[in-house]
Design a protein around this motif. Structure first.
Motif, PDB file in Angstrom:
ATOM      1  N   GLU A  88      45.849  55.007  39.600  1.00 54.58           N
ATOM      2  CA  GLU A  88      45.292  54.687  40.916  1.00 54.58           C
ATOM      3  C   GLU A  88      44.775  53.255  41.025  1.00 54.58           C
ATOM      4  O   GLU A  88      45.103  52.556  41.989  1.00 54.58           O
ATOM      5  CB  GLU A  88      44.201  55.690  41.307  1.00 54.58           C
ATOM      6  CG  GLU A  88      43.635  55.449  42.686  1.00 54.58           C
ATOM      7  CD  GLU A  88      44.693  55.448  43.782  1.00 54.58           C
ATOM      8  OE1 GLU A  88      44.549  54.642  44.730  1.00 54.58           O
ATOM      9  OE2 GLU A  88      45.656  56.225  43.698  1.00 54.58           O
TER      10      GLU A  88
ATOM     11  N   ARG B  86      47.672  50.951  41.496  1.00 54.56           N
ATOM     12  CA  ARG B  86      48.269  51.018  42.839  1.00 54.56           C
ATOM     13  C   ARG B  86      47.482  50.134  43.795  1.00 54.56           C
ATOM     14  O   ARG B  86      48.051  49.417  44.598  1.00 54.56           O
ATOM     15  CB  ARG B  86      48.270  52.448  43.350  1.00 54.56           C
ATOM     16  CG  ARG B  86      49.366  53.284  42.806  1.00 54.56           C
ATOM     17  CD  ARG B  86      49.444  54.610  43.584  1.00 54.56           C
ATOM     18  NE  ARG B  86      49.948  55.612  42.691  1.00 54.56           N
ATOM     19  CZ  ARG B  86      49.211  56.451  41.986  1.00 54.56           C
ATOM     20  NH1 ARG B  86      47.905  56.453  42.111  1.00 54.56           N
ATOM     21  NH2 ARG B  86      49.773  57.307  41.173  1.00 54.56           N
ATOM     22  N   GLN B  87      46.170  50.189  43.694  1.00 55.07           N
ATOM     23  CA  GLN B  87      45.320  49.360  44.556  1.00 55.07           C
ATOM     24  C   GLN B  87      45.555  47.885  44.257  1.00 55.07           C
ATOM     25  O   GLN B  87      45.622  47.065  45.167  1.00 55.07           O
ATOM     26  CB  GLN B  87      43.842  49.717  44.368  1.00 55.07           C
ATOM     27  CG  GLN B  87      42.939  49.015  45.344  1.00 55.07           C
ATOM     28  CD  GLN B  87      43.275  49.346  46.790  1.00 55.07           C
ATOM     29  OE1 GLN B  87      43.413  50.510  47.142  1.00 55.07           O
ATOM     30  NE2 GLN B  87      43.428  48.330  47.631  1.00 55.07           N
TER      31      GLN B  87
ATOM     32  N   TRP C 251      48.294  46.425  43.170  1.00 55.01           N
ATOM     33  CA  TRP C 251      49.558  45.983  43.763  1.00 55.01           C
ATOM     34  C   TRP C 251      49.507  46.005  45.284  1.00 55.01           C
ATOM     35  O   TRP C 251      50.095  45.145  45.943  1.00 55.01           O
ATOM     36  CB  TRP C 251      50.726  46.813  43.234  1.00 55.01           C
ATOM     37  CG  TRP C 251      51.081  46.348  41.861  1.00 55.01           C
ATOM     38  CD1 TRP C 251      50.888  47.009  40.694  1.00 55.01           C
ATOM     39  CD2 TRP C 251      51.641  45.074  41.515  1.00 55.01           C
ATOM     40  NE1 TRP C 251      51.298  46.232  39.643  1.00 55.01           N
ATOM     41  CE2 TRP C 251      51.762  45.039  40.111  1.00 55.01           C
ATOM     42  CE3 TRP C 251      52.031  43.959  42.242  1.00 55.01           C
ATOM     43  CZ2 TRP C 251      52.271  43.942  39.429  1.00 55.01           C
ATOM     44  CZ3 TRP C 251      52.544  42.866  41.559  1.00 55.01           C
ATOM     45  CH2 TRP C 251      52.660  42.868  40.182  1.00 55.01           C
ATOM     46  N   SER C 252      48.823  46.946  45.847  1.00 52.77           N
ATOM     47  CA  SER C 252      48.685  47.000  47.300  1.00 52.77           C
ATOM     48  C   SER C 252      47.983  45.748  47.809  1.00 52.77           C
ATOM     49  O   SER C 252      48.412  45.122  48.789  1.00 52.77           O
ATOM     50  CB  SER C 252      47.916  48.248  47.711  1.00 52.77           C
ATOM     51  OG  SER C 252      47.758  48.288  49.105  1.00 52.77           O
ATOM     52  N   ASP C 253      46.900  45.352  47.115  1.00 57.52           N
ATOM     53  CA  ASP C 253      46.177  44.141  47.503  1.00 57.52           C
ATOM     54  C   ASP C 253      47.074  42.914  47.382  1.00 57.52           C
ATOM     55  O   ASP C 253      47.065  42.028  48.242  1.00 57.52           O
ATOM     56  CB  ASP C 253      44.932  43.951  46.638  1.00 57.52           C
ATOM     57  CG  ASP C 253      43.875  45.007  46.886  1.00 57.52           C
ATOM     58  OD1 ASP C 253      43.969  45.733  47.904  1.00 57.52           O
ATOM     59  OD2 ASP C 253      42.961  45.117  46.041  1.00 57.52           O
ATOM     60  N   ARG C 254      47.845  42.835  46.316  1.00 59.80           N
ATOM     61  CA  ARG C 254      48.736  41.679  46.104  1.00 59.80           C
ATOM     62  C   ARG C 254      49.828  41.616  47.165  1.00 59.80           C
ATOM     63  O   ARG C 254      50.150  40.544  47.663  1.00 59.80           O
ATOM     64  CB  ARG C 254      49.383  41.719  44.717  1.00 59.80           C
ATOM     65  CG  ARG C 254      48.435  41.605  43.539  1.00 59.80           C
ATOM     66  CD  ARG C 254      47.644  40.305  43.590  1.00 59.80           C
ATOM     67  NE  ARG C 254      46.795  40.119  42.451  1.00 59.80           N
ATOM     68  CZ  ARG C 254      45.548  40.549  42.342  1.00 59.80           C
ATOM     69  NH1 ARG C 254      45.001  41.241  43.312  1.00 59.80           N
ATOM     70  NH2 ARG C 254      44.837  40.297  41.265  1.00 59.80           N
ATOM     71  N   LEU C 255      50.386  42.761  47.503  1.00 57.18           N
ATOM     72  CA  LEU C 255      51.435  42.785  48.521  1.00 57.18           C
ATOM     73  C   LEU C 255      50.880  42.454  49.901  1.00 57.18           C
ATOM     74  O   LEU C 255      51.539  41.777  50.693  1.00 57.18           O
ATOM     75  CB  LEU C 255      52.144  44.137  48.519  1.00 57.18           C
ATOM     76  CG  LEU C 255      52.983  44.412  47.273  1.00 57.18           C
ATOM     77  CD1 LEU C 255      53.492  45.851  47.289  1.00 57.18           C
ATOM     78  CD2 LEU C 255      54.142  43.427  47.155  1.00 57.18           C
ATOM     79  N   ASP C 256      49.652  42.911  50.176  1.00 54.41           N
ATOM     80  CA  ASP C 256      49.011  42.545  51.449  1.00 54.41           C
ATOM     81  C   ASP C 256      48.796  41.037  51.520  1.00 54.41           C
ATOM     82  O   ASP C 256      49.029  40.415  52.565  1.00 54.41           O
ATOM     83  CB  ASP C 256      47.678  43.272  51.615  1.00 54.41           C
ATOM     84  CG  ASP C 256      47.839  44.751  51.889  1.00 54.41           C
ATOM     85  OD1 ASP C 256      48.967  45.187  52.235  1.00 54.41           O
ATOM     86  OD2 ASP C 256      46.839  45.488  51.737  1.00 54.41           O
TER      87      ASP C 256
ATOM     88  N   ASN D 109      52.095  39.354  52.160  1.00 59.25           N
ATOM     89  CA  ASN D 109      52.472  39.544  53.562  1.00 59.25           C
ATOM     90  C   ASN D 109      51.693  38.585  54.464  1.00 59.25           C
ATOM     91  O   ASN D 109      52.282  37.946  55.352  1.00 59.25           O
ATOM     92  CB  ASN D 109      52.222  41.000  53.971  1.00 59.25           C
ATOM     93  CG  ASN D 109      52.732  41.275  55.374  1.00 59.25           C
ATOM     94  OD1 ASN D 109      53.886  40.967  55.685  1.00 59.25           O
ATOM     95  ND2 ASN D 109      51.875  41.838  56.211  1.00 59.25           N
TER      96      ASN D 109
END
Length: 100
Positions: free
Chosen positions: A79, A82-83, A85-90, A93
């Protein structure tokens, strides 16, 4: 062997992937992996000892299936990643939107 040690080996990960679709006899796992029957049996025993799979007898066959309990521990461990990578992808973007 801990569940983390068990999944470190690629053939054991492959067996887990094959069992995602449901219970399967050992013979099917041998055919699907191309490993020898003794090799598959060894890996299945290690996965059983780690609590990742269980087995039940069905006449002469042994049917194997995933055990969700130990897999949930992996999900909890993953978990934070996942957070991450989510932060990095945001952030990526946001950067790309500013470039246009």
């Amino acid at each position: 062997m801990s569940p983390f040690e068990a999944i470190a080996e690629p053939n054991r990960r492959r067996l887990l992937e094959l069992l995602r679709s449901g219970e399967r006899p050992a013979g099917d796992l041998v055919a699907a992996t191309g490993l020898s029957q003794p090799g598959v049996s060894k890996h299945l025993r290690q996965l059983r000892e780690a609590g990742l799979v269980s087995v039940r007898a069905d006449g002469q066959r042994r049917l194997y299936r995933l055990e969700a309990g130990e897999l949930a521990a992996f999900d909890s461990w993953l978990e934070p990643f996942r957070q991450f990578w989510s932060d990095r992808l945001d952030a990526l973007n946001d950067h790309l939107e500013k470039e246009h």
